[in-house]
Design an enzyme around this catalytic site. Structure first.
Site, PDB file in Angstrom:
ATOM      1  N   ALA A   1      52.400  67.591  27.238  1.00 33.37           N
ATOM      2  CA  ALA A   1      51.703  66.896  26.513  1.00 33.37           C
ATOM      3  C   ALA A   1      51.448  66.740  25.523  1.00 33.37           C
ATOM      4  O   ALA A   1      51.363  65.533  24.922  1.00 33.37           O
ATOM      5  CB  ALA A   1      50.233  66.745  27.645  1.00 33.37           C
TER       6      ALA A   1
ATOM      7  N   ARG B   1      58.809  77.335  49.486  1.00 33.44           N
ATOM      8  CA  ARG B   1      58.320  76.753  50.539  1.00 33.44           C
ATOM      9  C   ARG B   1      58.884  75.399  50.907  1.00 33.44           C
ATOM     10  O   ARG B   1      59.833  74.572  51.980  1.00 33.44           O
ATOM     11  CB  ARG B   1      56.868  76.066  51.494  1.00 33.44           C
ATOM     12  CG  ARG B   1      56.304  77.743  51.565  1.00 33.44           C
ATOM     13  CD  ARG B   1      54.740  77.441  51.563  1.00 33.44           C
ATOM     14  NE  ARG B   1      53.845  76.974  49.925  1.00 33.44           N
ATOM     15  CZ  ARG B   1      53.089  76.270  49.511  1.00 33.44           C
ATOM     16  NH1 ARG B   1      53.212  75.251  50.494  1.00 33.44           N
ATOM     17  NH2 ARG B   1      52.908  76.490  48.176  1.00 33.44           N
TER      18      ARG B   1
ATOM     19  N   SER C   1      53.443  78.511  25.568  1.00 33.44           N
ATOM     20  CA  SER C   1      52.246  77.100  26.201  1.00 33.44           C
ATOM     21  C   SER C   1      52.012  77.667  27.949  1.00 33.44           C
ATOM     22  O   SER C   1      53.195  78.490  28.393  1.00 33.44           O
ATOM     23  CB  SER C   1      52.629  75.782  25.632  1.00 33.44           C
ATOM     24  OG  SER C   1      52.204  75.844  23.984  1.00 33.44           O
TER      25      SER C   1
ATOM     26  N   HIS D   1      46.343  77.605  44.728  1.00 31.48           N
ATOM     27  CA  HIS D   1      47.879  77.184  45.384  1.00 31.48           C
ATOM     28  C   HIS D   1      48.289  78.579  46.433  1.00 31.48           C
ATOM     29  O   HIS D   1      47.126  79.383  46.168  1.00 31.48           O
ATOM     30  CB  HIS D   1      48.546  77.620  44.337  1.00 31.48           C
ATOM     31  CG  HIS D   1      49.810  77.358  44.772  1.00 31.48           C
ATOM     32  ND1 HIS D   1      51.085  78.149  44.826  1.00 31.48           N
ATOM     33  CD2 HIS D   1      51.130  76.581  43.826  1.00 31.48           C
ATOM     34  CE1 HIS D   1      52.313  77.332  45.507  1.00 31.48           C
ATOM     35  NE2 HIS D   1      52.360  76.740  44.418  1.00 31.48           N
TER      36      HIS D   1
ATOM     37  N   SER E   1      52.082  67.385  38.174  1.00 30.93           N
ATOM     38  CA  SER E   1      51.433  68.309  37.042  1.00 30.93           C
ATOM     39  C   SER E   1      52.686  67.885  35.381  1.00 30.93           C
ATOM     40  O   SER E   1      52.262  67.719  34.364  1.00 30.93           O
ATOM     41  CB  SER E   1      50.706  69.601  36.783  1.00 30.93           C
ATOM     42  OG  SER E   1      50.485  69.773  35.981  1.00 30.93           O
TER      43      SER E   1
ATOM     44  N   GLU F   1      47.158  68.393  31.388  1.00 30.64           N
ATOM     45  CA  GLU F   1      45.991  69.089  32.424  1.00 30.64           C
ATOM     46  C   GLU F   1      44.854  68.886  31.583  1.00 30.64           C
ATOM     47  O   GLU F   1      43.958  68.811  32.630  1.00 30.64           O
ATOM     48  CB  GLU F   1      45.964  70.644  32.559  1.00 30.64           C
ATOM     49  CG  GLU F   1      46.140  70.980  33.809  1.00 30.64           C
ATOM     50  CD  GLU F   1      46.199  72.619  34.077  1.00 30.64           C
ATOM     51  OE1 GLU F   1      47.604  72.673  33.883  1.00 30.64           O
ATOM     52  OE2 GLU F   1      45.428  73.368  34.966  1.00 30.64           O
TER      53      GLU F   1
ATOM     54  N   GLY G   1      58.318  75.251  39.532  1.00 30.63           N
ATOM     55  CA  GLY G   1      59.000  74.835  40.530  1.00 30.63           C
ATOM     56  C   GLY G   1      60.123  72.937  40.319  1.00 30.63           C
ATOM     57  O   GLY G   1      61.240  72.917  40.582  1.00 30.63           O
TER      58      GLY G   1
END
Ligand SMILES: Cc1cc2nc3c(=O)[nH]c(=O)nc-3n(C[C@H](O)[C@H](O)[C@H](O)COP(=O)(O)OP(=O)(O)OC[C@H]3O[C@@H](n4cnc5c(N)ncnc54)[C@H](O)[C@@H]3O)c2cc1C
Length: 662
Positions: free
Chosen positions: A16, A273, A42, A257, A410, A394, A49
């Protein structure tokens, strides 16, 4: 006293922060980034994912678009999100991902022809179109209707951050590493920069800027076990609170999570998953279909984490010396797939568990993972209460995740928010509204105040041990402000944290009294700040007598739209307060494009807001009338909840995708 001037100061060198910095540089403004670590280290680098963007290139993404992404995001948020912000985000995510491809991110691509995938524990053949060959592909993730999560194997954050950092270097963004922002310099509600501490030599430096952006990531480390890096401590949230002016939003909204490895809490991505991995109990039984017959392992994260905890409470967990856990089985995906698409997971399993996930099941349990709360901002990223203070990523609550973030939303948010906020900041800087005058005496005042606090810590004798206070804070958060919450525990948590806060004013720095690189000193002042952050989360959770998204109250299991369709706003107006001040901001149903409804998991326990039915009727009526007139989906959307004019002009264009004429 060292004073450094710049147009834009960005605190945080993750995705960000770097995206904001490159954006303002491109608009001709100077930018300095402060970071605790070199930017490439960072926490963004840990994202595995993928990044959500509704490109709809692959077969399983067919039919996807901004509308579906928007609807998934709002349902995921349990109607806590700001719908205008979510719309801005879903509209810009495809642009951001293509921009990143242009900057060098090697997104995994569609390969034409037949491919084997595992869906619901069965092998399925998916045929990719010739025309899609070479375009960015996507995998399945929790809580999404389509396969929308674009990825680079399972090192997505790593490749995004490296490309972003290279771009920042190309734009000549100045980065000041190992500089820790300690306090915001402000006067009459105007942010004027920060006081930062050089972590190597201990020097305090004043950074004066017309706009300051907090992009410091989440505050997961207030918990004893977290998937977050150790620098995700939320100290910049405390720094905002300590102004007495800036506010934080929804700090109690904290995500767990489902699949962190036991005991250390390192993540195995939702991609496990998404690609077909299964959750099994002590008997090797696949339990998720019993709880969530529709989405099974790919229900929203908050839902899966709760179901796993519920199942373990029934005695179905695997006993271990580190407590109960369940199994994640990805053996079903085959070695070739794991070594290509889940190779970080493989390395984590090998290095931290000594197992081979192509053969062995992975011990997992839900663990603190993400902070939906953060510095409360307007849709422009600017604080609602402090001029010139911005936040993105975030660290911010602007607020597109509400009470539960979808996986893959995110990293996507970091780059989308970064690119938008950079434009709003640049507009601010281009206007006379950003003019400011600051006297050296004011800067001296703030620097001296920080110096005095450090001196007090170093001079203290017979005081408290910061490590003890911090360890207790982490345990309280884990035990009492966790996946399932209840009034008694939350009240205890608030009382105990308040006591810890009082004790923290008496911290002594043991071991070294050095003013330069001194981990004990760093821990001392960060602990004081972290306890404040923990208090905002615990108190917010204690007062919110309903269940929404990741905030699940056993004593108040209903989502109570009638009383709680609102954001929690915390502030700390007086530094002598021992508890934060809590206010609320109504979320207006009358302007919602997607009025509150059933999320689709378990039983519908919602207690509805009196205006819900009338808004649903109005939305249905407008949609039907426009459809009859032959309006397209963009026209209908615009009529329901206009947002395009809020975007910077260069990002307003329609996104191209197969089967849609633009
Ligand atoms: C293990 C893991 C895997 C994840 N995988 C995914 C995924 O696949 N998809 C997805 O969408 N999301 C994922 N997430 C979430 C996502 O990675 C983060 O939300 C996101 O990267 C945060 O980026 P950021 O730029 O906001 O902050 P960060 O990347 O955390 O950067 C924060 C920056 O702030 C600096 N900083 C902090 N405090 C200070 C201070 N006081 N002074 C100066 N500098 C400071 C740090 O040095 C750092 O440069 C994952 C999270 C974890 C924990």
């Amino acid at each position: 006293m060292k004073i450094i001037h710049t147009d834009v100061l960005i605190v945080g060198g993750g995705l960000a922060g770097l995206r904001v910095a490159t954006g303002v540089k491109e608009r001709g403004h100077d930018a300095i980034v402060l970071s605790l670590v070199p930017p490439k280290r960072s926490h963004s680098a840990a994202a595995q994912g993928g990044m959500q963007a509704s490109l709809a290139n692959g077969k399983m993404g067919e039919g996807d678009n901004e509308d579906v992404h928007f609807s998934d995001t709002i349902k995921g948020s349990d109607w806590g999100a700001d719908q205008v912000v979510a719309r801005m985000f879903t509209h810009c995510a495809p642009k951001a991902i293509r921009e990143l491809a242009h900057w060098g991110v090697p997104w995994t691509r569609v390969q034409r022809g037949d491919h084997t995938a595992i869906i619901n524990a069965e092998k399925v053949i998916i045929n990719e179109k010739d025309e899609a060959h070479g375009l960015i592909t996507a995998r399945d993730f929790g809580g999404t209707k389509k396969w929308r999560t674009c990825y680079t194997s399972d090192g997505t954050g790593h490749s995004m951050l490296f490309a972003m950092d290279n771009k920042a270097k190309k734009e000549k963004v100045e980065v000041h590493e190992r500089l820790e922002a300690m306090a915001i310099i402000h006067e009459k509600g105007r942010c004027e920069g920060v006081v930062a501490r050089n972590l190597m030599n201990g020097e305090l430096v004043a950074y004066i800027a017309k706009a300051t952006t907090i992009a410091t990531g989440g505050y997961g480390r207030i918990y004893s076990v977290s998937t977050n890096a150790i620098i995700c401590q939320g100290t910049a949230h405390a720094m905002a609170l300590e102004t007495g002016v800036a506010t934080l939003g929804n700090m109690e909204a904290i995500q767990f999570h489902p699949t962190a490895i036991v005991p250390v809490g390192i993540l195995t991505t939702e991609g496990c998953r998404g690609d077909g991995g299964l959750l099994l109990d002590k008997d090797g039984y696949r339990f998720m279909p019993d709880y969530e017959p529709d989405k099974k392992e790919l229900a929203s994260r908050d839902v899966v984490s709760r179901r796993m905890t519920e199942h373990m409470r029934k005695g179905k967990g695997v006993k271990s010396r580190y407590g109960d856990h369940l199994w994640l089985d990805i053996t079903i995906l085959g070695r070739a797939h794991i070594e290509k698409n889940l190779r970080e997971v493989k390395e984590i399993c090998e290095n931290f568990l000594g197992i081979d996930p192509a053969v062995d099941w992975i011990p997992v349990r839900p663990t603190q993972h993400y902070s939906m709360g953060g510095i409360r901002t307007k849709y422009t990223g600017e604080s609602q209460t402090m001029k010139g203070l911005y936040s993105a990523g975030e660290a911010a609550c602007w607020d597109m995740h509400g009470f539960n973030r979808l996986g893959g939303n995110s990293v996507s948010e970091t780059v989308v928010a970064g690119m938008l906020v950079a434009e709003y900041i640049s507009d601010f800087l281009d206007s006379s509204d950003s003019d400011m005058e600051i006297h050296t005496s004011k800067i001296e005042y703030f620097v001296k105040k920080e110096q005095d606090k450090l001196d007090a810590l170093l001079c203290k004798e017979n005081g408290e041990d910061a490590y003890v206070l911090r360890r207790r804070m982490e345990e309280i958060m884990m035990e009492k402000v966790g996946i399932f919450r209840n009034g008694d525990d939350l009240k205890d948590a608030v009382d105990e944290l308040e006591e810890l806060l009082k004790r923290s004013s008496n911290i002594e720095v043991f071991r070294s009294k050095s003013r330069a690189a001194n981990p004990a000193l760093v821990n001392a002042y960060r602990t004081q700040k972290m306890i404040k952050v923990a208090l905002t989360a615990a108190l917010g959770a204690c007062l919110r007598t309903e269940s929404r998204g990741a905030h699940s109250r056993e004593d108040f299991p209903k989502r109570d739209d009638e009383n709680w369709l609102k954001r929690t706003i915390t502030s700390w107006p007086d530094e002598n307060q021992t508890l934060p001040t809590v206010n609320y901001e109504e979320i207006n149903i009358a302007t919602m494009e997607l009025p509150p409804g059933f999320r689709g998991y378990g039983k519908d326990l919602t207690s509805h807001h009196p205006q819900t039915a009338s808004r649903v009727a109005k939305v249905d009526k407008i949609t039907q009338e426009l459809e009859e007139k032959g309006s397209d989906r963009f026209e209908i959307q615009n009529e329901l909840m206009p947002f395009i004019d809020k975007l910077p002009e260069k990002y307003r264009g329609i996104n191209e995708r197969f089967g849609e004429n633009v």
